[in-house]
Design an enzyme around this catalytic site. Structure first.
Site, PDB file in Angstrom:
ATOM      1  N   GLY A  44       0.824  -1.195   0.000  1.00  0.00           N
ATOM      2  CA  GLY A  44       0.000   0.000   0.000  1.00  0.00           C
ATOM      3  C   GLY A  44       0.859   1.245   0.000  1.00  0.00           C
ATOM      4  N   GLN A  49       2.979   9.967   1.249  1.00  0.00           N
ATOM      5  CA  GLN A  49       4.323   9.394   1.331  1.00  0.00           C
ATOM      6  C   GLN A  49       5.224   9.782   0.172  1.00  0.00           C
ATOM      7  OE1 GLN A  49       2.457   5.355   2.135  1.00  0.00           O
ATOM      8  NE2 GLN A  49       4.443   5.129   3.136  1.00  0.00           N
ATOM      9  N   CYS A  89       5.878  -0.174   7.030  1.00  0.00           N
ATOM     10  CA  CYS A  89       5.521   0.985   6.215  1.00  0.00           C
ATOM     11  C   CYS A  89       6.719   1.343   5.348  1.00  0.00           C
ATOM     12  CB  CYS A  89       5.183   2.154   7.142  1.00  0.00           C
ATOM     13  SG  CYS A  89       4.748   3.666   6.275  1.00  0.00           S
ATOM     14  N   LEU A  90       6.472   1.671   4.085  1.00  0.00           N
ATOM     15  CA  LEU A  90       7.579   2.034   3.192  1.00  0.00           C
ATOM     16  C   LEU A  90       8.302   3.302   3.667  1.00  0.00           C
ATOM     17  CD1 LEU A  90       5.951   1.244  -0.277  1.00  0.00           C
ATOM     18  CD2 LEU A  90       7.684  -0.096   0.942  1.00  0.00           C
ATOM     19  N   HIS A 131      -4.458   1.714   7.568  1.00  0.00           N
ATOM     20  CA  HIS A 131      -3.086   2.245   7.595  1.00  0.00           C
ATOM     21  C   HIS A 131      -2.918   3.365   6.554  1.00  0.00           C
ATOM     22  CE1 HIS A 131       1.476   1.418   7.804  1.00  0.00           C
ATOM     23  NE2 HIS A 131       1.337   2.232   6.768  1.00  0.00           N
ATOM     24  N   GLU A 132      -3.387   3.106   5.330  1.00  0.00           N
ATOM     25  CA  GLU A 132      -3.192   4.093   4.252  1.00  0.00           C
ATOM     26  C   GLU A 132      -4.072   5.326   4.446  1.00  0.00           C
ATOM     27  OE1 GLU A 132      -0.608   3.605   2.670  1.00  0.00           O
ATOM     28  OE2 GLU A 132      -0.412   1.464   3.045  1.00  0.00           O
ATOM     29  N   HIS A 135      -2.565   7.677   6.827  1.00  0.00           N
ATOM     30  CA  HIS A 135      -1.478   8.499   6.262  1.00  0.00           C
ATOM     31  C   HIS A 135      -2.026   9.824   5.737  1.00  0.00           C
ATOM     32  CE1 HIS A 135       2.341   6.390   6.166  1.00  0.00           C
ATOM     33  NE2 HIS A 135       1.812   5.287   5.680  1.00  0.00           N
TER      34      HIS A 135
HETATM   35 NI    NI Z   1       2.636   3.369   5.577  1.00  0.00          NI
END
Ligand code: NI
Length: 165
Positions: A44, A49, A89-90, A131-132, A135
């Site tokens: 995701g 991000q 998380c990236l 989660h997304e 963000h």
């Molecule tokens: Ni993330």
């Protein structure tokens, strides 16, 4: 591939604006985000991000990596139950920890053609959606962890950044 901001970059705290018009720039953003997510690889990615503060997320939790979901202006309209799983998380590379989330969510969003849709999800997809979407309001999964853990994560990422710089 788009560069991904790393925790604790203050730009990750920005609140994303709703998309008013799904124009060519939004379509290009969604394509680039999907490519970046697959390349990373991740399951995701939120526009926040990649330092674009618009309400766009891409998700693919399939093993086959061919079930791309692109959600514009996503909003959780129902949630219930709870589940706890390891998240990563990236924007926080190499860090995984347990976070409690709702077991089931219903999310309303626009697809790339501007049609209003809802998706009902449980399990990993429900976690990923939460989660997304979080963000987009400037919240990272690590903020669910203890202060001590957050300090350790910051220290570890600062060290990594020094080595790679
Ligand atoms: Ni993330």
């Amino acid at each position: 591939m788009l560069p991904i901001l790393r925790f604790p970059d203050p730009r990750l705290k920005k609140r994303a604006e709703p998309v008013r018009n799904i124009d060519e720039s939004i379509l290009r953003l969604a394509r680039d985000m999907a490519e970046t997510m697959y390349e990373a690889p991740g399951i995701g990615l939120a526009a926040t991000q990649v330092d674009v503060h618009k309400q766009v997320i891409v998700i693919d939790v399939s093993d086959t990596r061919d079930q791309l979901l692109t959600l514009i202006n996503p909003e959780i309209i129902e949630s219930d139950g709870s589940q706890t799983g390891e998240e990563g998380c990236l924007s926080v590379p190499g860090v995984y920890d347990k976070v409690e989330r709702a077991e089931r969510v219903v999310v309303r969003y626009l697809d790339l053609e501007g049609r209003e849709k809802t998706i009902e999800a449980v399990g990993l997809l429900a976690v990923c959606l939460q989660h997304e979407i979080e963000h987009l309001s400037g919240t990272m999964f690590v903020e669910h962890l203890s202060r001590l853990k957050q300090m350790r994560i910051k220290a570890r990422l600062a060290k990594q950044a020094k080595i790679t710089a």
